[in-house]
Design a protein around this motif. Structure first.
Motif, PDB file in Angstrom:
ATOM      1  N   GLY A 141       1.025  -1.238  -0.087  1.00 33.41           N
ATOM      2  CA  GLY A 141      -0.011  -0.056  -0.411  1.00 33.41           C
ATOM      3  C   GLY A 141       0.830   1.120   0.155  1.00 33.41           C
ATOM      4  N   ASP A 148      -4.453 -13.125   3.637  1.00 39.19           N
ATOM      5  CA  ASP A 148      -4.881 -11.979   4.087  1.00 39.19           C
ATOM      6  C   ASP A 148      -4.881 -12.271   5.899  1.00 39.19           C
ATOM      7  N   THR A 161      -7.013 -11.782   8.123  1.00 40.69           N
ATOM      8  CA  THR A 161      -7.832 -12.096   8.741  1.00 40.69           C
ATOM      9  C   THR A 161      -8.086 -13.788   8.771  1.00 40.69           C
ATOM     10  N   VAL A 167      -9.153   0.532   4.850  1.00 43.07           N
ATOM     11  CA  VAL A 167      -8.739   2.382   5.808  1.00 43.07           C
ATOM     12  C   VAL A 167      -9.738   3.244   4.839  1.00 43.07           C
ATOM     13  N   VAL A 192     -11.185  -6.854   9.221  1.00 43.52           N
ATOM     14  CA  VAL A 192      -9.679  -6.509   9.187  1.00 43.52           C
ATOM     15  C   VAL A 192      -9.065  -5.944   9.916  1.00 43.52           C
ATOM     16  N   LEU A 208       0.253   0.855  13.079  1.00 51.71           N
ATOM     17  CA  LEU A 208      -0.223   2.495  12.410  1.00 51.71           C
ATOM     18  C   LEU A 208      -1.613   2.696  12.558  1.00 51.71           C
TER      19      LEU A 208
HETATM   20  N1  LIG Z   1      -3.406   7.013   4.635  1.00 46.53           N
HETATM   21  C1  LIG Z   1      -3.578   8.495   5.512  1.00 46.53           C
HETATM   22  O1  LIG Z   1      -3.555   9.011   5.641  1.00 46.53           O
HETATM   23  C2  LIG Z   1      -3.559   7.492   7.540  1.00 46.53           C
HETATM   24  C3  LIG Z   1      -3.639   7.648   8.245  1.00 46.53           C
HETATM   25  C4  LIG Z   1      -4.246   7.462   9.513  1.00 46.53           C
HETATM   26  C5  LIG Z   1      -4.015   6.332   9.329  1.00 46.53           C
HETATM   27  N2  LIG Z   1      -3.212   5.086   8.404  1.00 46.53           N
HETATM   28  C6  LIG Z   1      -3.369   4.390   9.097  1.00 46.53           C
HETATM   29  O2  LIG Z   1      -2.171   3.549   7.978  1.00 46.53           O
HETATM   30  C7  LIG Z   1      -1.979   2.318   7.421  1.00 46.53           C
HETATM   31  C8  LIG Z   1      -1.699   2.669   6.215  1.00 46.53           C
HETATM   32  O3  LIG Z   1      -2.426   3.165   4.690  1.00 46.53           O
HETATM   33  P1  LIG Z   1      -2.393   3.473   3.651  1.00 46.53           P
HETATM   34  O4  LIG Z   1      -3.170   4.671   3.045  1.00 46.53           O
HETATM   35  O5  LIG Z   1      -0.923   3.010   3.038  1.00 46.53           O
HETATM   36  O6  LIG Z   1      -3.329   2.402   3.220  1.00 46.53           O
HETATM   37  P2  LIG Z   1      -3.738   1.357   2.220  1.00 46.53           P
HETATM   38  O7  LIG Z   1      -4.651   0.997   1.646  1.00 46.53           O
HETATM   39  O8  LIG Z   1      -2.840   2.144   0.852  1.00 46.53           O
HETATM   40  O9  LIG Z   1      -2.493   0.713   2.262  1.00 46.53           O
HETATM   41  C9  LIG Z   1      -3.243  -0.013   3.729  1.00 46.53           C
HETATM   42  C10 LIG Z   1      -2.588  -1.771   2.805  1.00 46.53           C
HETATM   43  O10 LIG Z   1      -3.404  -2.684   3.405  1.00 46.53           O
HETATM   44  C11 LIG Z   1      -3.565  -4.438   2.343  1.00 46.53           C
HETATM   45  N3  LIG Z   1      -4.837  -5.138   3.082  1.00 46.53           N
HETATM   46  C12 LIG Z   1      -5.770  -4.436   3.405  1.00 46.53           C
HETATM   47  N4  LIG Z   1      -6.619  -4.977   3.899  1.00 46.53           N
HETATM   48  C13 LIG Z   1      -6.133  -6.688   4.262  1.00 46.53           C
HETATM   49  C14 LIG Z   1      -6.517  -7.693   4.665  1.00 46.53           C
HETATM   50  N5  LIG Z   1      -7.903  -8.331   5.044  1.00 46.53           N
HETATM   51  N6  LIG Z   1      -4.711  -8.463   4.720  1.00 46.53           N
HETATM   52  C15 LIG Z   1      -3.570  -7.770   4.547  1.00 46.53           C
HETATM   53  N7  LIG Z   1      -3.388  -6.732   3.928  1.00 46.53           N
HETATM   54  C16 LIG Z   1      -4.610  -6.345   4.310  1.00 46.53           C
HETATM   55  C17 LIG Z   1      -3.978  -3.447   1.167  1.00 46.53           C
HETATM   56  O11 LIG Z   1      -4.063  -3.919   0.135  1.00 46.53           O
HETATM   57  C18 LIG Z   1      -2.525  -2.498   1.157  1.00 46.53           C
HETATM   58  O12 LIG Z   1      -1.701  -2.668  -0.009  1.00 46.53           O
HETATM   59  C19 LIG Z   1      -3.549   1.987   7.892  1.00 46.53           C
HETATM   60  O13 LIG Z   1      -3.330   0.767   8.701  1.00 46.53           O
HETATM   61  C20 LIG Z   1      -4.191   3.156   7.914  1.00 46.53           C
HETATM   62  O14 LIG Z   1      -5.613   2.932   8.865  1.00 46.53           O
HETATM   63  C21 LIG Z   1      -2.857   6.786   7.212  1.00 46.53           C
END
Ligand SMILES: NC(=O)c1ccc[n+]([C@@H]2O[C@H](COP(=O)([O-])OP(=O)(O)OC[C@H]3O[C@@H](n4cnc5c(N)ncnc54)[C@H](O)[C@@H]3O)[C@@H](O)[C@H]2O)c1
Length: 295
Positions: free
Chosen positions: A10, A51, A53, A76, A91, A113
């Protein structure tokens, strides 16, 4: 150093992976590719498509013998969490439980995170001691997951992130307001601003997030730290900054405020500064300029 990064395909996760590879770590990404993509996983890292989960993920993680697990995989989308809270819980809560089981079995520290914006709710300079007031299932489940992470046997760090932006963020998803706006401006499309545009956010560059997470991963301390800039920028200011940097006059339209949108989300960063010596290095104007220049 042997590291597992869940969600490493991600946006934020791939930057974290990049950082650990630069530190010569042996990195395994665990990601189901539901939101991330294979191409985002930096060359040099392994990828286990799975996954979190699924309880069998525990075995796959332990087999890598990690000393550190950075847990970035998550559902997310705040609006999806409202539409389907059970999926969000599966999740973000049950998935986190599996990751913590794996860490306990492997003897690894966990860095999780979490989300400052979602956990504090309306917050003008919230410190980590501020009462939690989540207004979405996403925020409530992040809080529940934090409690699970605090039970980790081999140390933990919880990073409550502000609004993260930077290269690699998708412009087709909610939340990544900067990515969405840049994409629209580049295409010459109109920008929809929800509410009056005076809502303020604490925008932190993904390179700063990766450096903070590296510091949180390296310390022996267990704790909860905001990862932010402490600076609030309104959506109207953001649009003006982007227009200025891109040399365009943005076409905007004000539309209905979204349910659950807080007026201000700005986090205090005194704790991570004093306890871990981390401060953000990238001011919003510089981060936006870099993003628009393609880096
Ligand atoms: N982007 C932001 O501003 C922000 C702010 C606060 C917190 N966060 C946290 O940071 C982390 C990363 O967020 P991001 O913005 O890079 O989002 P993103 O969607 O780009 O990355 C999340 C990744 O998790 C993977 N994923 C989702 N469900 C899954 C599962 N069941 N099993 C395995 N992999 C799974 C997705 O394929 C993806 O690659 C998350 O925990 C999010 O809650 C992000």
């Amino acid at each position: 150093m042997r590291v597992v990064v869940t969600g490493g395909a991600g946006f934020i996760g791939s930057h974290i992976v990049q950082r650990y590879l630069a530190e010569s770590a042996d990195v395994l990404v665990v990601d189901d590719l539901s939101g991330g993509h294979r191409e985002a996983v930096p060359a040099g890292a392994g990828l286990a498509v799975g996954d979190i989960t699924d309880p069998s993920i525990v075995e796959g993680i332990v087999a890598h013998r990690p000393q550190l697990i950075v847990h970035a995989a998550a559902q997310v989308s705040v609006s999806r969490s409202v539409a389907d809270p059970e999926h969000d819980r599966a999740v973000n809560v049950a998935g986190t439980r599996n990751v913590v089981h794996a860490a306990n079995a492997a003897g690894a520290r966990v860095v999780f995170l979490s989300s400052g914006g979602a956990v504090y709710g309306e917050a003008d300079g919230a410190a980590e001691t501020a009462p939690a007031a989540p207004i979405s299932p996403y925020g409530r489940h992040k809080l529940e997951a934090e409690a699970i992470v605090r039970e980790s046997a081999h140390g933990y760090g919880i990073a409550r992130l502000a609004n993260v932006y930077g290269p690699g963020q998708r412009g087709d998803l909610e939340g990544g307001v900067i990515a969405i706006f840049v994409e629209r401006l580049q295409r010459g499309d109109r920008i929809d601003i929800h509410g009056d545009g005076e809502q303020r956010r604490d925008f932190v560059h993904v390179d700063d997030v990766a450096s903070a997470l590296s510091v949180i991963g390296a310390t022996d301390r267990s704790g909860t730290w905001n990862v932010a800039t402490g600076v609030g920028t309104s959506i109207n200011q953001l649009v003006a900054k982007l227009g200025g940097l891109m040399g365009v006059v943005p076409a905007t339209r004000y539309v209905a405020r979204r349910d659950g949108d807080v007026g201000i989300s700005r986090l205090a960063i005194a704790r991570i500064g004093s306890e871990l010596g981390w401060t953000p290095g990238i001011r919003i104007d510089d981060g936006l300029a870099r993003l628009i220049a393609g880096g």
